[in-house]
Structure formats: C-alpha cells, structure tokens
Scaffold this motif. Structure first.
Motif, PDB file in Angstrom:
ATOM      1  N   LEU A   5     -42.509  73.951  50.633  1.00  0.00           N
ATOM      2  CA  LEU A   5     -43.133  73.171  51.758  1.00  0.00           C
ATOM      3  C   LEU A   5     -42.089  73.310  52.722  1.00  0.00           C
ATOM      4  CD1 LEU A   5     -46.002  71.819  52.720  1.00  0.00           C
ATOM      5  CD2 LEU A   5     -45.089  69.833  51.707  1.00  0.00           C
ATOM      6  N   LEU A   6     -40.878  72.661  52.261  1.00  0.00           N
ATOM      7  CA  LEU A   6     -39.833  72.649  53.283  1.00  0.00           C
ATOM      8  C   LEU A   6     -39.461  73.826  53.957  1.00  0.00           C
ATOM      9  CD1 LEU A   6     -37.349  70.066  51.779  1.00  0.00           C
ATOM     10  CD2 LEU A   6     -38.817  69.764  53.476  1.00  0.00           C
ATOM     11  N   ILE A   7     -39.910  74.850  53.203  1.00  0.00           N
ATOM     12  CA  ILE A   7     -39.595  76.582  53.649  1.00  0.00           C
ATOM     13  C   ILE A   7     -40.666  76.520  54.765  1.00  0.00           C
ATOM     14  CG2 ILE A   7     -39.436  78.880  53.218  1.00  0.00           C
ATOM     15  CD1 ILE A   7     -37.990  78.147  50.731  1.00  0.00           C
ATOM     16  N   ALA A   8     -41.633  76.251  54.375  1.00  0.00           N
ATOM     17  CA  ALA A   8     -42.926  76.725  55.363  1.00  0.00           C
ATOM     18  C   ALA A   8     -42.501  75.737  56.555  1.00  0.00           C
ATOM     19  CB  ALA A   8     -44.144  76.350  55.095  1.00  0.00           C
ATOM     20  N   PHE A   9     -42.230  74.671  56.746  1.00  0.00           N
ATOM     21  CA  PHE A   9     -41.891  73.840  57.966  1.00  0.00           C
ATOM     22  C   PHE A   9     -40.759  74.521  58.542  1.00  0.00           C
ATOM     23  CE2 PHE A   9     -44.664  70.529  56.209  1.00  0.00           C
ATOM     24  CZ  PHE A   9     -45.491  70.030  57.060  1.00  0.00           C
ATOM     25  N   PHE A  39     -53.512  80.767  65.295  1.00  0.00           N
ATOM     26  CA  PHE A  39     -53.729  81.748  64.337  1.00  0.00           C
ATOM     27  C   PHE A  39     -52.834  83.054  64.194  1.00  0.00           C
ATOM     28  CE2 PHE A  39     -55.986  85.489  63.087  1.00  0.00           C
ATOM     29  CZ  PHE A  39     -56.576  85.060  61.652  1.00  0.00           C
ATOM     30  N   CYS A  40     -52.505  83.292  65.318  1.00  0.00           N
ATOM     31  CA  CYS A  40     -51.609  84.588  65.260  1.00  0.00           C
ATOM     32  C   CYS A  40     -50.150  84.638  64.612  1.00  0.00           C
ATOM     33  CB  CYS A  40     -51.485  85.106  66.732  1.00  0.00           C
ATOM     34  SG  CYS A  40     -52.677  86.389  67.422  1.00  0.00           S
ATOM     35  N   PHE A  41     -49.579  83.026  65.226  1.00  0.00           N
ATOM     36  CA  PHE A  41     -48.409  82.765  64.723  1.00  0.00           C
ATOM     37  C   PHE A  41     -48.525  82.529  62.952  1.00  0.00           C
ATOM     38  CE2 PHE A  41     -47.500  81.106  68.990  1.00  0.00           C
ATOM     39  CZ  PHE A  41     -46.528  82.020  69.232  1.00  0.00           C
ATOM     40  N   GLY A  42     -49.431  81.882  62.929  1.00  0.00           N
ATOM     41  CA  GLY A  42     -49.949  81.756  61.171  1.00  0.00           C
ATOM     42  C   GLY A  42     -49.915  82.890  60.509  1.00  0.00           C
ATOM     43  N   PHE A  43     -50.837  84.024  60.942  1.00  0.00           N
ATOM     44  CA  PHE A  43     -50.849  85.178  60.463  1.00  0.00           C
ATOM     45  C   PHE A  43     -49.586  85.954  60.012  1.00  0.00           C
ATOM     46  CE2 PHE A  43     -51.684  89.741  60.523  1.00  0.00           C
ATOM     47  CZ  PHE A  43     -52.233  89.955  59.582  1.00  0.00           C
ATOM     48  N   ILE A 139     -47.111  79.053  54.011  1.00  0.00           N
ATOM     49  CA  ILE A 139     -46.248  79.295  55.124  1.00  0.00           C
ATOM     50  C   ILE A 139     -47.336  79.654  56.441  1.00  0.00           C
ATOM     51  CG2 ILE A 139     -44.781  81.009  56.200  1.00  0.00           C
ATOM     52  CD1 ILE A 139     -43.489  81.091  53.377  1.00  0.00           C
ATOM     53  N   GLY A 140     -48.291  80.401  56.042  1.00  0.00           N
ATOM     54  CA  GLY A 140     -49.365  80.736  57.301  1.00  0.00           C
ATOM     55  C   GLY A 140     -50.093  79.504  57.726  1.00  0.00           C
ATOM     56  N   ALA A 141     -50.674  78.600  56.743  1.00  0.00           N
ATOM     57  CA  ALA A 141     -51.347  77.396  57.024  1.00  0.00           C
ATOM     58  C   ALA A 141     -50.465  76.339  57.722  1.00  0.00           C
ATOM     59  CB  ALA A 141     -51.737  76.832  55.719  1.00  0.00           C
ATOM     60  N   VAL A 142     -49.186  76.211  57.164  1.00  0.00           N
ATOM     61  CA  VAL A 142     -48.215  75.222  57.813  1.00  0.00           C
ATOM     62  C   VAL A 142     -48.130  75.444  59.232  1.00  0.00           C
ATOM     63  CG1 VAL A 142     -45.902  74.245  57.828  1.00  0.00           C
ATOM     64  CG2 VAL A 142     -47.455  74.257  55.683  1.00  0.00           C
ATOM     65  N   THR A 143     -47.725  76.972  59.330  1.00  0.00           N
ATOM     66  CA  THR A 143     -47.653  77.204  60.825  1.00  0.00           C
ATOM     67  C   THR A 143     -48.635  77.082  61.715  1.00  0.00           C
ATOM     68  OG1 THR A 143     -46.052  78.825  60.112  1.00  0.00           O
ATOM     69  CG2 THR A 143     -46.721  79.290  62.238  1.00  0.00           C
ATOM     70  N   PHE A 144     -49.747  77.506  61.229  1.00  0.00           N
ATOM     71  CA  PHE A 144     -51.130  77.420  62.099  1.00  0.00           C
ATOM     72  C   PHE A 144     -51.168  75.894  62.704  1.00  0.00           C
ATOM     73  CE2 PHE A 144     -55.668  76.148  62.234  1.00  0.00           C
ATOM     74  CZ  PHE A 144     -56.120  77.124  63.230  1.00  0.00           C
ATOM     75  N   PHE A 145     -51.102  74.969  61.672  1.00  0.00           N
ATOM     76  CA  PHE A 145     -51.433  73.503  61.966  1.00  0.00           C
ATOM     77  C   PHE A 145     -50.033  73.040  62.711  1.00  0.00           C
ATOM     78  CE2 PHE A 145     -54.249  73.682  58.257  1.00  0.00           C
ATOM     79  CZ  PHE A 145     -55.346  73.288  58.977  1.00  0.00           C
ATOM     80  N   VAL A 146     -48.943  73.431  62.440  1.00  0.00           N
ATOM     81  CA  VAL A 146     -48.004  72.987  63.183  1.00  0.00           C
ATOM     82  C   VAL A 146     -47.977  73.567  64.884  1.00  0.00           C
ATOM     83  CG1 VAL A 146     -45.471  73.387  63.725  1.00  0.00           C
ATOM     84  CG2 VAL A 146     -46.321  72.662  61.442  1.00  0.00           C
ATOM     85  N   CYS A 147     -48.614  74.730  64.844  1.00  0.00           N
ATOM     86  CA  CYS A 147     -48.628  75.101  66.315  1.00  0.00           C
ATOM     87  C   CYS A 147     -49.820  74.556  66.981  1.00  0.00           C
ATOM     88  CB  CYS A 147     -48.970  76.854  66.036  1.00  0.00           C
ATOM     89  SG  CYS A 147     -47.449  77.809  65.892  1.00  0.00           S
TER      90      CYS A 147
END
Length: 182
Positions: A5-9, A39-43, A139-147
C-alpha cells in the motif's frame, strides 16, 4: 500488505502532482477530464509493474541471494530521484500547466512518463514475492483515486501541496527499500 500500500501511494505521487497542477487548466467538463485523466494514470501505473514483474522474473533468477540489495537499490534510487527533482524544481514544479490534459496525446504521454517508476518497482515487487495481480490492481486503484482527489485539490492549492507530496513519496520509497534489508 502495508508495504504494498505504501508503494502504491508512493508511485502515485507523480501522477498526483501532474493532476494537481493540471486541474487549474480545466474549466469546462471538469469531472469528465478528471475521470479520464485519473483512469489513464491508474491504467499506466497498473500496467507498468506488470511489465516490470515479467522482466523481474528473469532478473531474479540471475541475481539470487543479492535480490534484497537490488530491490533496496532500485527503491532508494527512485525515492532519492523523486526528492531531488522536487527540491530542484521547488515551488515552480507545476511547470506541467502548459501541458493540456484535454488532449489525448498529451494525457497518454504524461501517463506513460509518470509510470516509468512503476516499471522499476515491478521488478522490486517480483523480488519481494508480492502477487502480481494484487500489486498491479492496488497500484492502479490507488493512483486512480489519488488523482481524482488531486483534481479537486488542484483548483485550490496546486503550488502549495506538490513539493511536500513529492518529498514524502520519495522518503516512503527509501524507507521501504531500507526495510527490505532487514
């Protein structure tokens, strides 16, 4: 799981910073562009560790007993790079404002560029023995929500948040690398 999770963030910080800075440029159809960019960043953040994972399998066979040192070196390098770039660019680091994320070509280029770190992290995830499907999805889901959150915050305080977020992401990656040595 906490390390993953820390890596994903940490990996999402670059995409967070671009989203934060780009949010001020989008006035019309804000949710559409925020969702599409997130979505693009998460993908891309999910796809690149998969590629790194595949490369890591071959890499792990060759490295063997030194794998934890290699993973440490990769994560420490990525973390130091994030911190160095954040400090080098300073408060003017929102220079991506000139890049218009409403353009699909620009958005894809930014998504690819911000996910390069995730390729190297995918090699490290293979060395750590983390599951590829869970790692990439997280990693994709965290990035999507963070963005998505970054786009909302970006209208208000883009220059104030980018520098501390980049430094924090770098420190987290270095910390995870150090923990792998023990």
């Amino acid at each position: 799981m906490t390390g993953l999770l820390l890596i994903a963030f940490s990996l999402s910080i670059d995409a967070f910073a671009v989203s934060l800075c780009s949010a001020g440029n989008v006035r019309e159809r804000r949710f559409f562009y925020a969702f599409r960019a997130s979505f693009c960043f998460g993908f891309f953040q999910a796809a690149m560790p998969l590629l790194g994972w595949l490369l890591g399998g071959v890499f792990v066979e060759r490295v063997g007993v030194f794998s934890h040192w290699v993973a440490f070196a990769i994560l420490a390098f990525l973390g130091a790079k994030m911190i160095f770039e954040a400090l080098r660019d300073g408060k003017d680091s929102c220079n991506v404002k000139a890049a218009d994320i409403r353009s699909v070509r620009v958005l894809l280029a930014l998504a690819f560029a911000t996910s390069i770190d995730a390729l190297a992290a995918g090699v490290s995830l293979n060395i750590m023995g983390a599951g590829v499907a869970l790692s990439a999805a997280l990693i994709g889901a965290v990035t999507f929500f963070v963005c998505l959150c970054a786009f909302e915050l970006g209208r208000r305080a883009s220059a104030l948040l980018q520098l501390p977020a980049s430094i924090a992401g770098g420190l987290i990656l270095i910390g995870i690398g150090i923990s792998m040595l023990f």
